[in-house]
Design a protein around this motif. Structure first.
Motif, PDB file in Angstrom:
ATOM      1  N   PHE A   1      43.677 -15.913 -14.730  1.00 43.48           N
ATOM      2  CA  PHE A   1      43.618 -14.537 -15.203  1.00 43.48           C
ATOM      3  C   PHE A   1      42.542 -14.402 -16.280  1.00 43.48           C
ATOM      4  O   PHE A   1      42.429 -15.249 -17.169  1.00 43.48           O
ATOM      5  N   SER A   2      41.779 -13.336 -16.216  1.00 42.49           N
ATOM      6  CA  SER A   2      40.777 -13.083 -17.250  1.00 42.49           C
ATOM      7  C   SER A   2      41.442 -12.470 -18.473  1.00 42.49           C
ATOM      8  O   SER A   2      42.576 -11.963 -18.401  1.00 42.49           O
ATOM      9  N   LYS A   3      40.746 -12.486 -19.587  1.00 49.14           N
ATOM     10  CA  LYS A   3      41.280 -11.892 -20.814  1.00 49.14           C
ATOM     11  C   LYS A   3      41.503 -10.394 -20.638  1.00 49.14           C
ATOM     12  O   LYS A   3      42.500  -9.847 -21.115  1.00 49.14           O
ATOM     13  N   LEU A   4      40.577  -9.749 -19.930  1.00 51.39           N
ATOM     14  CA  LEU A   4      40.726  -8.304 -19.704  1.00 51.39           C
ATOM     15  C   LEU A   4      41.967  -8.012 -18.870  1.00 51.39           C
ATOM     16  O   LEU A   4      42.712  -7.066 -19.156  1.00 51.39           O
ATOM     17  N   GLU A   5      42.219  -8.817 -17.848  1.00 49.97           N
ATOM     18  CA  GLU A   5      43.402  -8.619 -17.002  1.00 49.97           C
ATOM     19  C   GLU A   5      44.686  -8.798 -17.804  1.00 49.97           C
ATOM     20  O   GLU A   5      45.671  -8.069 -17.601  1.00 49.97           O
TER      21      GLU A   5
ATOM     22  N   LEU B   1      51.695 -15.191 -34.227  1.00 47.60           N
ATOM     23  CA  LEU B   1      51.696 -16.114 -33.086  1.00 47.60           C
ATOM     24  C   LEU B   1      50.973 -15.550 -31.865  1.00 47.60           C
ATOM     25  O   LEU B   1      50.396 -16.300 -31.081  1.00 47.60           O
ATOM     26  N   VAL B   2      51.023 -14.223 -31.666  1.00 48.91           N
ATOM     27  CA  VAL B   2      50.344 -13.660 -30.483  1.00 48.91           C
ATOM     28  C   VAL B   2      48.842 -13.538 -30.693  1.00 48.91           C
ATOM     29  O   VAL B   2      48.098 -13.270 -29.734  1.00 48.91           O
ATOM     30  N   ASP B   3      48.378 -13.752 -31.909  1.00 51.27           N
ATOM     31  CA  ASP B   3      46.950 -13.603 -32.201  1.00 51.27           C
ATOM     32  C   ASP B   3      46.194 -14.879 -31.799  1.00 51.27           C
ATOM     33  O   ASP B   3      45.631 -15.574 -32.640  1.00 51.27           O
ATOM     34  N   VAL B   4      46.197 -15.156 -30.505  1.00 58.07           N
ATOM     35  CA  VAL B   4      45.534 -16.368 -29.998  1.00 58.07           C
ATOM     36  C   VAL B   4      44.534 -16.036 -28.894  1.00 58.07           C
ATOM     37  O   VAL B   4      44.013 -16.938 -28.251  1.00 58.07           O
ATOM     38  N   MET B   5      44.265 -14.750 -28.681  1.00 57.51           N
ATOM     39  CA  MET B   5      43.320 -14.359 -27.640  1.00 57.51           C
ATOM     40  C   MET B   5      42.601 -13.091 -28.066  1.00 57.51           C
ATOM     41  O   MET B   5      43.175 -12.242 -28.749  1.00 57.51           O
ATOM     42  N   ASP B   6      41.377 -12.958 -27.657  1.00 59.47           N
ATOM     43  CA  ASP B   6      40.575 -11.782 -27.999  1.00 59.47           C
ATOM     44  C   ASP B   6      41.328 -10.487 -27.678  1.00 59.47           C
ATOM     45  O   ASP B   6      41.729 -10.257 -26.536  1.00 59.47           O
ATOM     46  N   GLY B   7      41.508  -9.657 -28.694  1.00 60.39           N
ATOM     47  CA  GLY B   7      42.048  -8.322 -28.503  1.00 60.39           C
ATOM     48  C   GLY B   7      43.550  -8.221 -28.302  1.00 60.39           C
ATOM     49  O   GLY B   7      44.080  -7.109 -28.257  1.00 60.39           O
ATOM     50  N   LEU B   8      44.258  -9.359 -28.200  1.00 62.61           N
ATOM     51  CA  LEU B   8      45.675  -9.293 -27.838  1.00 62.61           C
ATOM     52  C   LEU B   8      46.531  -8.701 -28.952  1.00 62.61           C
ATOM     53  O   LEU B   8      47.294  -7.753 -28.717  1.00 62.61           O
TER      54      LEU B   8
ATOM     55  N   GLY C   1      39.262   0.731 -34.632  1.00 62.87           N
ATOM     56  CA  GLY C   1      37.919   0.398 -35.103  1.00 62.87           C
ATOM     57  C   GLY C   1      37.661  -1.096 -35.033  1.00 62.87           C
ATOM     58  O   GLY C   1      36.568  -1.543 -34.655  1.00 62.87           O
ATOM     59  N   PHE C   2      38.676  -1.885 -35.374  1.00 67.78           N
ATOM     60  CA  PHE C   2      38.557  -3.342 -35.292  1.00 67.78           C
ATOM     61  C   PHE C   2      38.489  -3.809 -33.844  1.00 67.78           C
ATOM     62  O   PHE C   2      37.721  -4.721 -33.501  1.00 67.78           O
ATOM     63  N   PHE C   3      39.285  -3.199 -32.970  1.00 71.27           N
ATOM     64  CA  PHE C   3      39.352  -3.634 -31.572  1.00 71.27           C
ATOM     65  C   PHE C   3      37.995  -3.552 -30.884  1.00 71.27           C
ATOM     66  O   PHE C   3      37.685  -4.357 -29.991  1.00 71.27           O
ATOM     67  N   ILE C   4      37.170  -2.606 -31.279  1.00 72.23           N
ATOM     68  CA  ILE C   4      35.838  -2.465 -30.690  1.00 72.23           C
ATOM     69  C   ILE C   4      35.062  -3.771 -30.809  1.00 72.23           C
ATOM     70  O   ILE C   4      34.301  -4.146 -29.901  1.00 72.23           O
ATOM     71  N   PHE C   5      35.265  -4.499 -31.907  1.00 69.67           N
ATOM     72  CA  PHE C   5      34.563  -5.756 -32.138  1.00 69.67           C
ATOM     73  C   PHE C   5      35.394  -6.977 -31.734  1.00 69.67           C
ATOM     74  O   PHE C   5      34.863  -8.088 -31.656  1.00 69.67           O
ATOM     75  N   ASN C   6      36.681  -6.770 -31.492  1.00 69.75           N
ATOM     76  CA  ASN C   6      37.593  -7.875 -31.202  1.00 69.75           C
ATOM     77  C   ASN C   6      37.905  -8.015 -29.715  1.00 69.75           C
ATOM     78  O   ASN C   6      38.443  -9.041 -29.285  1.00 69.75           O
ATOM     79  N   LYS C   7      37.541  -7.009 -28.919  1.00 66.14           N
ATOM     80  CA  LYS C   7      37.803  -7.084 -27.478  1.00 66.14           C
ATOM     81  C   LYS C   7      36.981  -8.224 -26.881  1.00 66.14           C
ATOM     82  O   LYS C   7      35.983  -8.666 -27.475  1.00 66.14           O
ATOM     83  N   PRO C   8      37.370  -8.733 -25.716  1.00 66.93           N
ATOM     84  CA  PRO C   8      36.622  -9.841 -25.099  1.00 66.93           C
ATOM     85  C   PRO C   8      35.169  -9.444 -24.822  1.00 66.93           C
ATOM     86  O   PRO C   8      34.911  -8.344 -24.355  1.00 66.93           O
TER      87      PRO C   8
ATOM     88  N   VAL D   1      49.522  -6.452 -20.582  1.00 63.23           N
ATOM     89  CA  VAL D   1      50.391  -6.151 -21.730  1.00 63.23           C
ATOM     90  C   VAL D   1      50.357  -4.664 -22.066  1.00 63.23           C
ATOM     91  O   VAL D   1      51.343  -4.123 -22.576  1.00 63.23           O
ATOM     92  N   SER D   2      49.252  -3.985 -21.748  1.00 61.60           N
ATOM     93  CA  SER D   2      49.180  -2.545 -21.981  1.00 61.60           C
ATOM     94  C   SER D   2      50.124  -1.799 -21.033  1.00 61.60           C
ATOM     95  O   SER D   2      50.786  -0.832 -21.435  1.00 61.60           O
ATOM     96  N   ILE D   3      50.194  -2.262 -19.784  1.00 52.10           N
ATOM     97  CA  ILE D   3      51.109  -1.645 -18.813  1.00 52.10           C
ATOM     98  C   ILE D   3      52.556  -1.874 -19.239  1.00 52.10           C
ATOM     99  O   ILE D   3      53.391  -0.955 -19.200  1.00 52.10           O
ATOM    100  N   LEU D   4      52.868  -3.098 -19.676  1.00 50.41           N
ATOM    101  CA  LEU D   4      54.212  -3.382 -20.167  1.00 50.41           C
ATOM    102  C   LEU D   4      54.531  -2.519 -21.389  1.00 50.41           C
ATOM    103  O   LEU D   4      55.646  -2.007 -21.533  1.00 50.41           O
TER     104      LEU D   4
END
Length: 332
Positions: free
Chosen positions: A280-284, A149-156, A193-200, A289-292
């Motif tokens: 909010f941007s995708k990066l923000e 369910l959380v897989d709805v945004m680039d890199g999340l 390795g996947f995140f490199i291509f999946n980030k916004p 979520v990284s801070i949390l």
């Protein structure tokens, strides 16, 4: 920790990372050729252009290949791999032909039974065997669907999986469960390795194959760790570590029930979509979520070692819940 273990942890990470970053561009090319793409629909799918699925396949191959080279052989590993592979194929079929919800859920249940058969279930003494099995059954299904369910945004989903896996990795090293630490290092390597291509802006998505697979990994890893070794309430630690995806699935069920929408139906009620709609941007959002996740790391590790009392963790936990739900009032 011996030098041999350190080398296996490092090698597990490096091998899976390199294999995944090698495979992803090849899979992107194949997905475009076969038109296995996630097309924008102007509703839930607001990405700019058709984007390949099948990223989960690269994560899976990188992870499994690394395990086969550095992981010590164990009979129970077969059922663990079988359950994970079943989840990958259930998601892959759904990516290709769009399964009905009950068909997808049945595949998840079969994979869950494989995990339980491998001994990956709760083993706390204050519950008897069957309550442990039932609780474990619902836990595994909940975490699998939470990551889906959380897989709805680039890199999340990748960010949450990397953060949770890193926390589990540190705990397994402290607990001296080195075989699981090697497995987690390989998993983190493939996800990074996947995140490199999946980030916004993402060049490829996990697809259901990938999100179900990583959900299965994160759901079962906690059953490989003897939480009661240091803390009587240690079995609560995985809930803290995976709090963000669990909150997402819980919130979606409540909101969709309130709107009289079946919880398995798609709707724009995800926290990341809400934040994007409010500037909010995708990066923000990934930073948020990284801070949390870092806060959850700082709570879960000392709690697992009984350095934090449950009576301290509960009010902190409540504060995190308030912080989580307060974001629905954020506007820019």
């Amino acid at each position: 920790m011996s030098l041999d273990i350190i080398l296996k942890i490092i090698l597990g990470f490096i091998i899976s990372f390199l294999i995944t970053i090698y495979l992803v561009p090849l899979i992107i090319d194949v997905a475009f050729r076969l038109k296995i793409l996630d097309n924008p629909d102007g509703n839930l799918k607001n990405h700019k252009k058709p984007t390949p699925y099948l990223g989960g396949l690269a994560v899976y191959v990188g992870f499994i290949t690394s395990l086969s080279l550095v992981f010590p052989f164990e009979n129970s590993l077969f059922l663990f791999i079988l359950g994970s592979t079943l989840l990958l194929f259930v998601g892959l079929i759904d990516d290709l032909i769009a399964m009905k919800p009950y068909q997808k859920f049945f595949g998840q249940m079969v994979a869950t039974f494989c995990f339980l058969k491998a001994g990956l279930h709760l083993k706390e003494n204050f519950f008897s065997y069957y309550p442990n099995i039932i609780i474990s059954f619902f836990w595994i299904l909940s975490v699998i669907n939470a990551l889906n369910l959380v897989d709805v945004m680039d890199g999340l989903a990748a960010t949450l999986a990397i953060c949770a896996s890193f926390t589990f990795l540190i705990i397994t090293i402290i607990f001296k469960i080195y075989s699981v630490a090697i497995m987690l290092a390989a998993f983190i390597g493939s996800m990074l390795g996947f995140f490199i291509f999946n980030k916004p802006d993402a060049k490829i998505y996990l697809g259901d194959a990938g999100s179900l697979f990583i959900g299965g990994i994160l759901a079962t890893i906690p059953f490989m760790i003897p939480w009661g070794s240091y803390n009587y309430y240690g079995y609560l630690t995985p809930i803290i570590i995976l709090l963000i995806p669990l909150l997402e699935v819980g919130t979606l069920i409540l909101v969709r029930s309130y709107k009289r929408i079946p919880f398995y139906k798609g709707s724009p009620d995800h926290f990341c979509i809400y934040l994007q709609n409010n500037g909010f941007s995708k990066l923000e959002i990934l930073i948020y979520v990284s801070i949390l996740s870092a806060a959850l790391f700082l709570i879960s590790v000392p709690f697992s070692l009984n350095l934090l009392s449950i009576f301290v963790v509960i009010p902190v936990f409540i504060c995190l819940l308030i912080l989580w739900y307060s974001m629905f009032f954020f506007k820019k």
